[in-house]
Design an enzyme around this catalytic site. Structure first.
Site, short mmCIF file in Angstrom:
data_model
loop_
_atom_site.label_atom_id
_atom_site.label_comp_id
_atom_site.label_asym_id
_atom_site.label_seq_id
_atom_site.Cartn_x
_atom_site.Cartn_y
_atom_site.Cartn_z
N CYS A 2 0.86 -1.16 0.00
CA CYS A 2 0.00 0.00 0.00
C CYS A 2 0.90 1.22 0.00
CB CYS A 2 -0.90 -0.05 1.23
SG CYS A 2 -1.87 1.40 1.57
N GLU A 105 -4.89 2.63 -5.29
CA GLU A 105 -4.11 1.81 -6.22
C GLU A 105 -4.25 2.45 -7.59
OE1 GLU A 105 -1.94 -0.28 -5.76
OE2 GLU A 105 -2.36 -0.95 -3.73
#
Length: 192
Positions: A2, A105
């Protein structure tokens, strides 16, 4: 993954949600683009006393002589966390929860342009990433640092990215924080 996330809840709401006492020096919120090396709020537990406290996102192993001494360790893979010397001790003794509203993302379109995706819970304002933390000190500088634990992406997210943060459900917070005994390793899997 992440590499970026958001936190939009006020500190008081996060502290209530996690039944934690907030520190006075938490990073400001809302934050829509939390980046590595910035301070984040993290929940830790000492016995049954939870604290919401600031940590630098970017885990520093004890052998680093300065914060830029090696690679920036913002994530720890669930599959190897217990074996990696940088993470092994923290995975067993210093786990935390990192509150977030969602994470980002990116994919690329046909022309190679990056397209952001914001992944967030449909029915809640918050989620909790599994994290590990470490106090680091060198030459009079002391930092509390953390990394987000990641795993293979769930079926729903695999078309966007192959990895995702480990999201810990509220019922499992005591287990991840070590308040409910052993067995936290079983939580390191993709969310359904």
């Amino acid at each position: 993954m992440c590499g970026r996330f958001a936190i939009t809840l006020p500190d008081e709401a996060v502290a209530r949600l996690f039944a934690a006492t907030p520190s006075n020096d938490l990073p400001p919120v809302p934050r829509y683009n939390v980046c590595p090396t910035q301070d984040v709020a993290a929940v830790t537990s000492a016995g049954a006393a939870r604290r919401l406290r600031p940590m630098r996102w970017g885990f520093l192993p004890h052998w680093y002589k300065c914060p830029t001494d090696g690679p920036l360790l913002i994530n720890a893979r669930a599959e190897s966390i217990a074996k990696k010397p940088a993470f092994r001790d923290a995975a067993s003794a210093r786990r935390c929860l990192i509150p977030a509203s969602g994470f980002f993302e990116w994919t690329k379109d046909a022309e190679g342009k990056r397209l952001p995706w914001y992944i967030h819970p449909a029915e809640s304002d918050a989620l909790a990433f599994a994290g590990i933390w470490q106090d680091w000190e060198a030459e009079g500088v002391r930092l509390t640092t953390c990394a987000i634990v990641t795993t293979a992406a769930s079926t729903a997210l695999s078309a966007i990215h192959h990895r995702m943060p480990v999201v810990v459900a509220p019922d499992d917070w005591p287990l991840w924080l070590g308040e409910a005994g052993h067995g936290a390793a079983r939580l390191m899997r993709p969310a359904p």
